[in-house]
Design an enzyme around this catalytic site. Sequence first.
Site, PDB file in Angstrom:
ATOM      1  N   TYR A   1       0.868  -1.182   0.000  1.00  0.00           N
ATOM      2  CA  TYR A   1       0.000   0.000   0.000  1.00  0.00           C
ATOM      3  C   TYR A   1       0.902   1.227   0.000  1.00  0.00           C
ATOM      4  O   TYR A   1       1.514   1.553   1.014  1.00  0.00           O
ATOM      5  CB  TYR A   1      -0.914  -0.038   1.224  1.00  0.00           C
TER       6      TYR A   1
ATOM      7  N   LYS B   1      -1.785  -1.574  -3.744  1.00  0.00           N
ATOM      8  CA  LYS B   1      -2.786  -0.512  -3.771  1.00  0.00           C
ATOM      9  C   LYS B   1      -2.018   0.764  -4.052  1.00  0.00           C
ATOM     10  O   LYS B   1      -1.234   1.241  -3.227  1.00  0.00           O
ATOM     11  CB  LYS B   1      -3.532  -0.422  -2.436  1.00  0.00           C
TER      12      LYS B   1
END
Length: 308
Positions: free
Chosen positions: A134, A162
Site C-alpha cells: 500500500y 494498492k
Amino acid sequence: MDRFEGIWLPLVTPFAEGALDERSLAALLRHYRELPIEGLILAATTGEGLTLDAQETGRLVALAAEIAEGKLPLLLGLCGSDTRAMLAWIREVERWPVRGYLVTCPYYSRPSQEGLARHFLALAAETDKPILLYNIPYRTGVNLANETVFRLAEHPRIAGIKDCCAQLAQTFDLLRGRPRSFAVLTGEDALFFTHLALGAEGGILASAHVETAAFAAVRQALLAGERERALEVWRELADIVALLFAEPSPAPIKHWLWREGLIASPELRLPMTGVSAALAARIDRRVAWPRAGGGQGARRAPAASARG
C-alpha cells in the site's frame, strides 16, 4: 488467491457510544455480500484501523468471516513503523480467517528504499498468505519507488499493490513495468476510470460503499470494450467521489451510510470527527437523488440516531 482484480471494499467500522457496533456491522456485511465486489478489506484506513485494539480487530474479523466469508474473501489491513512489532502482530493474526494482508508503507519514519524493501520482505517471510503493498506517500511521508515495487514483486507472496502515489506518470510506469502476475489496484477513487484505462486490474475504493454496482459497471463496460458506456456511468459517479472526499474520510461515507439506514450512527473515533453541517446537507440532498448507473437496490429509511 490466484489474482487480485475488480473492486475491493475497505469496509468502514461502525461504532455506537464508543464501542464496536456489531449490529450495524452485520447489516453492512449482509448488504455488501450481495453486491458485485471481489472482497472486503478490514481495519484499514477507511475502517479506522489505527483506533481499533486487538480484541476489537479480532471480533471484527470473526464477525465478517461468519457473515461474508462464504461469498467474499477478507483481507486485513496492517500498518506500523516498527518492523519487529509488525512481525509479532502478523504471527498473531496468521491464524485468523483472512486470506491475506494489505500492508501500508511505514509512516512518519521515512525509511530509505532499502529499508522499505527489507520491511516488506521480512513480513512476507512471516506469512503463507498473499500481501498487497500500500503506497500512499501523502499519508506516510515516503514514496515506494517503482524500482522497489518491481524488486518486491519477485517475492511469491507479494501479489500486488494498492497504488495511491497520486502521480500519473509513476502509475503509468508501474503498469508498464510490473510483472503481468502482479496486480495493480488503484486507491485513488477519483482516478478509477483513468487507471482502469491504463491497465489497472481494479480498485480498492472507499467510495464504492455508495453506488457499488455502478462502480462495477464502469469496469465491466471497459472490459467489454464499451468505453462510451463506461464513461457515461463514470461521469455520474465522479461527483459522488468528490462529495465523499470533500472532508476527511471516512466521515462523509459514514454520514451517507447512516442516512441510508445501513448503520445506526455516523460516529467516528478521535482524532476523526463528523462532517460539517454544510457537507451533511449536501450529502442528504444527494442521497435523495436517483441512482447512478443502475444503482444498488432499494433505498432504506434513515436511521433515527442523531448526527454526531
